[in-house]
Design a protein around this motif. Structure first.
Motif, PDB file in Angstrom:
ATOM      1  N   MET A  57     -11.351  -1.471   6.934  1.00 10.97           N
ATOM      2  CA  MET A  57     -11.219  -0.417   5.934  1.00 10.97           C
ATOM      3  C   MET A  57     -12.543   0.263   5.610  1.00 10.97           C
ATOM      4  O   MET A  57     -12.556   1.396   5.119  1.00 10.97           O
TER       5      MET A  57
ATOM      6  N   PRO B   3      -2.262  -8.675   1.712  1.00 10.85           N
ATOM      7  CA  PRO B   3      -3.299  -7.843   1.084  1.00 10.85           C
ATOM      8  C   PRO B   3      -2.679  -6.596   0.461  1.00 10.85           C
ATOM      9  O   PRO B   3      -1.811  -5.955   1.055  1.00 10.85           O
TER      10      PRO B   3
ATOM     11  N   TYR C  61      -7.712 -10.031  -0.101  1.00  9.15           N
ATOM     12  CA  TYR C  61      -8.328  -9.452   1.072  1.00  9.15           C
ATOM     13  C   TYR C  61      -8.623 -10.499   2.154  1.00  9.15           C
ATOM     14  O   TYR C  61      -8.654 -11.706   1.903  1.00  9.15           O
TER      15      TYR C  61
ATOM     16  N   LEU D 130     -11.978   2.046  -3.060  1.00  6.17           N
ATOM     17  CA  LEU D 130     -11.033   1.179  -2.351  1.00  6.17           C
ATOM     18  C   LEU D 130     -10.957  -0.162  -3.068  1.00  6.17           C
ATOM     19  O   LEU D 130     -11.987  -0.793  -3.325  1.00  6.17           O
TER      20      LEU D 130
ATOM     21  N   ALA E 247       0.872  -1.187   0.000  1.00  4.92           N
ATOM     22  CA  ALA E 247       0.000   0.000   0.000  1.00  4.92           C
ATOM     23  C   ALA E 247       0.900   1.224   0.000  1.00  4.92           C
ATOM     24  O   ALA E 247       2.117   1.112   0.181  1.00  4.92           O
TER      25      ALA E 247
ATOM     26  N   ILE F 278      -8.942  -3.908  -2.712  1.00  2.74           N
ATOM     27  CA  ILE F 278      -8.057  -4.776  -1.927  1.00  2.74           C
ATOM     28  C   ILE F 278      -7.915  -6.101  -2.654  1.00  2.74           C
ATOM     29  O   ILE F 278      -8.908  -6.794  -2.903  1.00  2.74           O
TER      30      ILE F 278
ATOM     31  N   ILE G 275      -3.466  -2.909  -1.041  1.00  3.59           N
ATOM     32  CA  ILE G 275      -4.520  -1.898  -0.892  1.00  3.59           C
ATOM     33  C   ILE G 275      -4.260  -0.726  -1.828  1.00  3.59           C
ATOM     34  O   ILE G 275      -3.156  -0.173  -1.862  1.00  3.59           O
TER      35      ILE G 275
END
Length: 439
Positions: free
Chosen positions: A417, A321, A409, A404, A251, A406, A323
């Motif tokens: 989130m 994950p 996930y 958003l 991320a 992901i 993001i």
């Protein structure tokens, strides 16, 4: 043969250019094809020059360009001694290329002038770096990439003529890389010797030219793509993108301090990440590398000793994950005007509208008599698309949203989130969830 690409952040100061020299010097026993972007925020500054010129404000445009000139001349003063005059002479030729253009009133489309002006950023930065390396005894050859990469005239998003470009790259390889071994075996040859061919070539990213020698650009952040073109056509051992980050992260570390470093990724995974909006790799970059199985390394120019990330055909297991958040999103609600099913014909028309407006939807959800399309909130494009789509749909647009995404996930992460957010739209499969919510 290795292909290196240095981004604008890696050459945005005298100290960082000196750092680039140290990195290149550490690979002195390698054949290197090096692509360098414009310094720092030069591309943004050049865009303002084009905007002023096209609006008819010639004096303002020339004044803005003068600031860019002074920045590069000042950098040359701090970097160079023996090669200073030669470098300034070449820089002046690039300055003249832009100033000559701006002394006439614009008579062509904005995108044409954009490419003619903005392309100079890469020419200036590579000129400075090449002269500095030669002065520091890191022998190299500077090339104008517009003599190599041929494109069509779709300005600002030009398409490569691969056949022509491949022939020019073959000529480049024969001229500049064929006798590297002989050059290395001699301690007396220098860059001034007629028969010396250094194993380092420096050129520009992001730009090319038409068959009428008009400059073109390959889309923003296209320098990664340029490097991939050379890696493919030179059958390179690898491509390395030198960035101001330690590696590819799970991320944006500015938003998520606990983001994880990812040391291995597959080509497929990176294409998915790029599709959903991750900014680390240009979407066009992967295909030329994937076609020939050439690994892509992402390494830190701040600390080259770090392992970075390698991207290749192998499918790594147990990825964390990943993001991605895209702000400034708009949701276009499209409803059948006569309550008929949304079938093949209206969807084909809609995609034609996307193509004509150069819009790529970030998310589409279909129903029996309606469609919902999430787009980057670019008002002019959205207004035009809404007007066109209004011929076959009732249209409403909702703004002020964020998207958003992901990958890989977990239920716990989704809950964390999305807690407290007003969810407008949600879509998921086994690997990816996308949630559109109101800011």
């Amino acid at each position: 043969m290795k292909v290196f690409k240095f981004g604008g952040a890696s050459v945005n100061s005298v100290e960082r250019i000196q750092n680039v020299k140290e990195i290149i010097k550490s690979y002195s026993d390698e054949q290197l094809m090096i692509i360098i972007s414009a310094m720092g925020k030069t591309t943004n500054a050049l865009e303002k020059v084009v905007e002023a010129f096209y609006a008819g404000h010639k004096e303002e445009a020339l004044q803005l360009f003068d600031g860019i000139k002074k920045q590069h001349v000042t950098t040359a003063k701090y970097l160079l001694v023996t090669h200073y005059n030669a470098c300034i002479e070449q820089l002046n030729s690039f300055f003249t290329e832009v100033e000559w253009l701006m002394h006439d009133k614009p008579v062509r489309a904005f995108d044409y002038y954009y490419d003619q002006v903005v392309c100079v950023g890469e020419l200036l930065s590579t000129c400075l770096v090449s002269y500095y390396l030669n002065e520091m005894q890191v022998a190299n050859t500077w090339l104008d990439v517009r003599d190599i990469i041929r494109t069509d005239d779709n300005f600002r998003d030009a398409t490569i003529d691969w056949e022509y470009t491949a022939r020019k790259v073959d000529e480049l390889k024969a001229q500049y890389f064929h006798n590297m071994q002989a050059a290395q075996s001699s301690s007396v040859l220098t860059a001034d010797d007629a028969n010396y061919t250094p194993g380092i070539v420096i050129t520009q990213g992001f730009i090319g030219s038409t068959d009428e020698n008009e400059s073109t650009t390959l889309g923003r952040e296209g320098s990664d793509f340029t490097a991939a073109i050379f890696a493919n056509l030179l059958n390179a051992e690898s491509q390395t993108i030198w960035k101001d980050v330690e590696a590819v992260m799970s991320a944006d570390p500015k938003q998520f301090p606990d983001a994880e470093i990812i040391h291995e990724l597959s080509f497929d995974e990176v294409i998915e990440m790029a599709y959903y909006g991750a900014q680390i790799i240009h979407p066009k970059t992967i295909k030329p590398l994937q076609n020939k199985g050439i690994p892509l390394h992402v390494k830190s120019f701040i600390d080259p000793s770090l392992p970075g990330t390698v991207i290749y055909k192998k499918q790594p297991r147990h990825l964390p994950p990943i993001i991605i958040i895209k702000k400034q999103q708009a949701l276009m609600h499209l409803h059948s005007q006569d309550f008929s099913f949304v079938g093949e014909k209206p969807i084909i028309r809609l995609y034609e509208y996307f193509a004509s407006n150069k819009i790529r939807p970030n998310l589409i959800q279909t129903g029996a008599i309606s469609l919902q399309v999430c787009l980057d909130d670019k008002p002019e494009k959205i207004d035009h698309l809404a007007a066109e789509a209004g011929a076959i749909f009732d249209v409403q647009v909702e703004k002020g949203l964020s998207l958003l995404t992901i990958r890989h996930y977990t239920t716990m992460l989704i809950e964390k989130m999305t807690a407290g957010k007003e969810i407008v739209l949600q879509q998921q499969d086994k690997q990816t969830i996308q949630v559109l919510y109101r800011d």
